[in-house]
Design a protein around this motif. Structure first.
Motif, PDB file in Angstrom:
ATOM      1  N   VAL A 174      -7.254  -7.067  -2.410  1.00  0.00           N
ATOM      2  CA  VAL A 174      -7.328  -8.458  -1.973  1.00  0.00           C
ATOM      3  C   VAL A 174      -8.201  -8.535  -0.732  1.00  0.00           C
ATOM      4  CG1 VAL A 174      -5.978 -10.417  -1.077  1.00  0.00           C
ATOM      5  CG2 VAL A 174      -5.072  -9.008  -2.949  1.00  0.00           C
ATOM      6  N   ASP A 175      -9.135  -9.501  -0.694  1.00  0.00           N
ATOM      7  CA  ASP A 175      -9.968  -9.622   0.509  1.00  0.00           C
ATOM      8  C   ASP A 175      -9.722 -10.910   1.287  1.00  0.00           C
ATOM      9  OD1 ASP A 175     -11.416 -11.670  -0.724  1.00  0.00           O
ATOM     10  OD2 ASP A 175     -13.218 -10.486  -1.018  1.00  0.00           O
ATOM     11  N   PRO A 189       0.796  -1.240   0.000  1.00  0.00           N
ATOM     12  CA  PRO A 189       0.000   0.000   0.000  1.00  0.00           C
ATOM     13  C   PRO A 189       0.821   1.278   0.000  1.00  0.00           C
ATOM     14  CG  PRO A 189      -0.063  -1.049   2.162  1.00  0.00           C
ATOM     15  CD  PRO A 189       0.631  -2.014   1.244  1.00  0.00           C
ATOM     16  N   ILE A 190       1.929   1.314   0.733  1.00  0.00           N
ATOM     17  CA  ILE A 190       2.716   2.542   0.853  1.00  0.00           C
ATOM     18  C   ILE A 190       3.649   2.652  -0.345  1.00  0.00           C
ATOM     19  CG2 ILE A 190       4.375   3.811   2.258  1.00  0.00           C
ATOM     20  CD1 ILE A 190       3.267   2.389   4.695  1.00  0.00           C
ATOM     21  N   ALA A 191       3.529   3.717  -1.099  1.00  0.00           N
ATOM     22  CA  ALA A 191       4.328   3.986  -2.299  1.00  0.00           C
ATOM     23  C   ALA A 191       4.054   2.982  -3.409  1.00  0.00           C
ATOM     24  CB  ALA A 191       5.824   4.010  -1.968  1.00  0.00           C
ATOM     25  N   ASN A 192       3.203   2.004  -3.157  1.00  0.00           N
ATOM     26  CA  ASN A 192       2.760   1.053  -4.172  1.00  0.00           C
ATOM     27  C   ASN A 192       3.905   0.305  -4.860  1.00  0.00           C
ATOM     28  OD1 ASN A 192       0.407  -0.050  -5.207  1.00  0.00           O
ATOM     29  ND2 ASN A 192       0.549   1.140  -7.096  1.00  0.00           N
ATOM     30  N   PRO A 193       4.926  -0.159  -4.113  1.00  0.00           N
ATOM     31  CA  PRO A 193       6.041  -0.857  -4.776  1.00  0.00           C
ATOM     32  C   PRO A 193       5.653  -2.276  -5.177  1.00  0.00           C
ATOM     33  CG  PRO A 193       6.332  -0.939  -2.415  1.00  0.00           C
ATOM     34  CD  PRO A 193       5.099  -0.101  -2.654  1.00  0.00           C
ATOM     35  N   ILE A 196      -2.903 -18.484  -2.619  1.00  0.00           N
ATOM     36  CA  ILE A 196      -3.929 -17.993  -3.530  1.00  0.00           C
ATOM     37  C   ILE A 196      -4.555 -16.737  -2.921  1.00  0.00           C
ATOM     38  CG2 ILE A 196      -6.179 -18.496  -4.570  1.00  0.00           C
ATOM     39  CD1 ILE A 196      -5.354 -21.428  -4.672  1.00  0.00           C
ATOM     40  N   LEU A 197      -4.714 -15.731  -3.725  1.00  0.00           N
ATOM     41  CA  LEU A 197      -5.334 -14.474  -3.296  1.00  0.00           C
ATOM     42  C   LEU A 197      -6.721 -14.372  -3.902  1.00  0.00           C
ATOM     43  CD1 LEU A 197      -2.327 -12.074  -4.046  1.00  0.00           C
ATOM     44  CD2 LEU A 197      -2.707 -13.488  -2.013  1.00  0.00           C
ATOM     45  N   ARG A 198      -7.701 -14.045  -3.079  1.00  0.00           N
ATOM     46  CA  ARG A 198      -9.041 -13.788  -3.594  1.00  0.00           C
ATOM     47  C   ARG A 198      -9.247 -12.280  -3.695  1.00  0.00           C
ATOM     48  NH1 ARG A 198     -13.430 -16.155   0.012  1.00  0.00           N
ATOM     49  NH2 ARG A 198     -13.238 -14.167   1.104  1.00  0.00           N
ATOM     50  N   LEU A 199      -9.710 -11.837  -4.830  1.00  0.00           N
ATOM     51  CA  LEU A 199      -9.883 -10.418  -5.074  1.00  0.00           C
ATOM     52  C   LEU A 199     -11.244  -9.936  -4.580  1.00  0.00           C
ATOM     53  CD1 LEU A 199      -8.438 -10.285  -8.703  1.00  0.00           C
ATOM     54  CD2 LEU A 199      -7.223 -10.054  -6.524  1.00  0.00           C
ATOM     55  N   SER A 200     -11.291  -8.682  -4.159  1.00  0.00           N
ATOM     56  CA  SER A 200     -12.535  -8.115  -3.641  1.00  0.00           C
ATOM     57  C   SER A 200     -13.529  -7.828  -4.765  1.00  0.00           C
ATOM     58  CB  SER A 200     -12.249  -6.827  -2.864  1.00  0.00           C
ATOM     59  OG  SER A 200     -11.592  -5.881  -3.699  1.00  0.00           O
ATOM     60  N   GLN A 201     -13.017  -7.748  -5.995  1.00  0.00           N
ATOM     61  CA  GLN A 201     -13.862  -7.469  -7.156  1.00  0.00           C
ATOM     62  C   GLN A 201     -13.307  -8.260  -8.340  1.00  0.00           C
ATOM     63  OE1 GLN A 201     -13.932  -3.328  -8.168  1.00  0.00           O
ATOM     64  NE2 GLN A 201     -15.141  -3.613 -10.016  1.00  0.00           N
ATOM     65  N   PRO A 202     -14.146  -8.905  -9.137  1.00  0.00           N
ATOM     66  CA  PRO A 202     -13.636  -9.708 -10.265  1.00  0.00           C
ATOM     67  C   PRO A 202     -12.853  -8.862 -11.272  1.00  0.00           C
ATOM     68  CG  PRO A 202     -15.943 -10.210  -9.830  1.00  0.00           C
ATOM     69  CD  PRO A 202     -15.609  -9.009  -9.012  1.00  0.00           C
ATOM     70  N   LEU A 222      -2.362  -5.681   0.589  1.00  0.00           N
ATOM     71  CA  LEU A 222      -2.068  -6.104  -0.776  1.00  0.00           C
ATOM     72  C   LEU A 222      -3.056  -5.542  -1.790  1.00  0.00           C
ATOM     73  CD1 LEU A 222      -1.195  -9.906  -0.514  1.00  0.00           C
ATOM     74  CD2 LEU A 222       0.296  -8.101  -1.345  1.00  0.00           C
ATOM     75  N   SER A 223      -2.520  -5.252  -2.964  1.00  0.00           N
ATOM     76  CA  SER A 223      -3.344  -5.025  -4.141  1.00  0.00           C
ATOM     77  C   SER A 223      -2.688  -5.735  -5.311  1.00  0.00           C
ATOM     78  CB  SER A 223      -3.499  -3.524  -4.438  1.00  0.00           C
ATOM     79  OG  SER A 223      -2.247  -2.945  -4.736  1.00  0.00           O
ATOM     80  N   VAL A 224      -3.439  -5.913  -6.380  1.00  0.00           N
ATOM     81  CA  VAL A 224      -2.962  -6.616  -7.574  1.00  0.00           C
ATOM     82  C   VAL A 224      -3.153  -5.700  -8.767  1.00  0.00           C
ATOM     83  CG1 VAL A 224      -3.448  -8.541  -9.135  1.00  0.00           C
ATOM     84  CG2 VAL A 224      -3.414  -8.913  -6.662  1.00  0.00           C
ATOM     85  N   VAL A 225      -2.123  -5.634  -9.604  1.00  0.00           N
ATOM     86  CA  VAL A 225      -2.209  -4.855 -10.835  1.00  0.00           C
ATOM     87  C   VAL A 225      -2.036  -5.808 -12.007  1.00  0.00           C
ATOM     88  CG1 VAL A 225      -1.323  -2.921 -12.165  1.00  0.00           C
ATOM     89  CG2 VAL A 225      -1.236  -2.851  -9.662  1.00  0.00           C
ATOM     90  N   ALA A 226      -3.008  -5.828 -12.905  1.00  0.00           N
ATOM     91  CA  ALA A 226      -2.985  -6.728 -14.067  1.00  0.00           C
ATOM     92  C   ALA A 226      -3.068  -5.922 -15.356  1.00  0.00           C
ATOM     93  CB  ALA A 226      -4.158  -7.709 -13.984  1.00  0.00           C
ATOM     94  N   GLY A 227      -2.709  -6.565 -16.464  1.00  0.00           N
ATOM     95  CA  GLY A 227      -2.847  -5.931 -17.771  1.00  0.00           C
ATOM     96  C   GLY A 227      -1.815  -4.868 -18.056  1.00  0.00           C
ATOM     97  N   ILE A 228      -0.597  -5.008 -17.503  1.00  0.00           N
ATOM     98  CA  ILE A 228       0.460  -4.018 -17.736  1.00  0.00           C
ATOM     99  C   ILE A 228       1.718  -4.702 -18.253  1.00  0.00           C
ATOM    100  CG2 ILE A 228      -0.388  -2.363 -16.019  1.00  0.00           C
ATOM    101  CD1 ILE A 228       1.782  -3.462 -14.089  1.00  0.00           C
TER     102      ILE A 228
END
Length: 464
Positions: free
Chosen positions: A58-59, A7-11, A78-84, A39-45
């Protein structure tokens, strides 16, 4: 390919791959100390700095329950996402293909030695204490290395769940990221980057989690736990004298990681065996009768009766209102030998100094024992594939530290055929021992459950 972010600085933290609209596959060591909010996930980059990626929070984090950090065993999460991710609407995103080879096929040689593989990631490009990871996604061709190769043997710990890949002049990768093989029409993910003793250093191949071993575990989280409700086992205490709890058992048939909390007072024959002075739980047991408790020999072989007490009629170990009884005699099976690693005849009975008073305590019930006599073929009882329930307050994941729950847990497992290779590695005597688990791991009783019962449903009662 996705990037896991803090979360901090998004590294960028680790790599991962898309399992489905709502699930991401990565390494346990990347996330085992984090909470979903971290945690967050970035896709499509392609570039990590791209501001137009698909970002999801991530939830829930599912770390494999047998994850062991010193050796990086079972390094998968395995990470489950809060939104598909809404894969159907985004042509830049696609899911990974899991191995088409998995148990019961022999998996220790999949991928086979010398297979050309592709590892991808944003990881460091050379060995350095400094961050020299590229902004753009990198790829490298490597080859799977024979399990018996000296460099591989020196690097990995368990060939069933790990494999080596690299180049003789060194390799590179990204923790948690995928490694693929080409199947003529698609890429199939065969591993997850786990660790190496160096980055791009000759003689130190990368070690990868072997995905073929975890196919069923992955499917259990991504599919089963979403669709199967608990089954209720209706038991009538008025019609049977043993094997029924105060409440009905509700057991989820899907493969929940580490088991699930039991319905309070549904396993009324379960007891906690504790130190009399410390009041600390060290083993499970079951009520055999008003004055006897059944448990394992290894639990009590080094104890004296005046050091032990049992607590019955509790769901939470911390409950001060349980029925407490002291032990006045320990009967260890005469065939038990603590000096043997084979653990034959691992059974003991504890005699209580005062009866439990079962007739006047509805929360307490004796267990039913098998009506199969020794003269019959006991080696096939319970039969292979029988659905069983194991219960206890034991650790809910493999760890050197105590992570045992306060509340009673249950888990569904199955008996394994005596001749199954998985069972053969553990079993010493099929007359007095049997195996039960799920082949993909993650469900079985752990440290604190020693001595506790495993049961089968007979249609109207539970039999230990």
């Amino acid at each position: 390919m996705v990037s896991l972010r803090l979360p901090i600085a998004n590294p960028h933290l680790c790599g991962g791959s898309i399992l489905s609209d709502s699930y991401i596959l990565t390494a346990a060591h990347c996330v085992d100390t984090l909470s979903p909010n971290d945690l967050s996930v970035v896709a499509g980059i392609h570039n990590k700095s791209d501001q137009n990626g698909v970002i999801r929070q991530v939830d829930h984090i599912f770390v494999h329950p047998n994850w062991s950090s010193p050796e990086n065993l079972h390094d998968i999460a395995i990470l489950r996402l809060s939104q598909p991710l809404e894969l159907a609407d985004n042509s830049l995103l696609t899911r990974t293909c899991l191995p088409h080879v998995h148990w019961p096929t022999i998996i220790e040689h999949y991928p086979s030695s010398g297979t050309r593989l592709a590892a991808i990631g944003w990881g460091n490009r050379n060995s350095s204490l400094l961050d020299n990871s590229p902004d753009n996604l990198h790829q490298v061709q490597v080859f799977s290395i024979d399990n018996n190769d000296p460099n591989c043997i020196e690097s990995r710990y368990d060939p069933e769940i790990q494999f080596c890949a690299g180049l003789h002049e060194g390799g590179k990768g990204d923790s948690g990221g995928p490694i693929f093989q080409w199947l003529n029409n698609r890429w199939e993910q065969v591993g997850i980057r786990s660790f190496s003793k160096g980055c791009a250093i000759a003689g130190n191949p990368g070690v990868y989690t072997r995905l073929a071993y975890y196919y069923h575990w992955i499917r259990s989280i991504v599919v089963d736990t979403n669709v199967q409700p608990p089954l209720t086992y209706t038991c009538d205490n008025a019609k049977t004298s043993c094997g029924c709890g105060y409440k009905n058992v509700e057991l989820t048939p899907s493969r929940i990681v580490g088991g699930e909390e039991a319905v309070p007072y549904s396993w009324s024959f379960m007891v906690s065996i504790q130190g009399r002075s410390s009041k600390s739980h060290f083993c499970g047991g079951s009520i055999f009768s008003d004055s006897y408790i059944l448990t394992a020999a290894h639990c009590v072989e080094d104890e004296t009766a005046d050091n032990i007490q049992i607590v019955a009629g509790v769901h939470n170990r911390s409950d001060p209102n349980g029925v407490i009884r002291e032990v006045d005699h320990i009967y260890v099976h005469p065939g038990w030998s603590s000096s043997s690693s084979e653990r034959r005849h691992d059974i003991a009975m504890l005699h209580l100094s005062q009866p439990l008073g079962l007739a006047s305590k509805p929360l307490l019930t004796p267990i039913c024992v098998p009506n199969v006599q020794w003269s019959t073929n006991v080696e096939s009882y319970p039969s292979s594939g029988t659905r069983l329930a194991a219960i206890g307050w034991g650790n809910i994941k493999q760890s050197w530290s105590d992570n045992s729950p306060d509340n009673l847990h249950q888990v569904q497992v199955f008996t394994i055929d005596n001749n199954d290779p998985i069972c053969n590695k553990s079993l010493y005597d099929t007359q007095v021992q049997f195996c039960a688990a799920l082949y993909e791991g993650g469900k079985d009783t752990c440290q604190g459950d020693s001595g506790g019962p495993i049961l089968q449903w007979l249609g109207d009662r539970w039999e230990q």
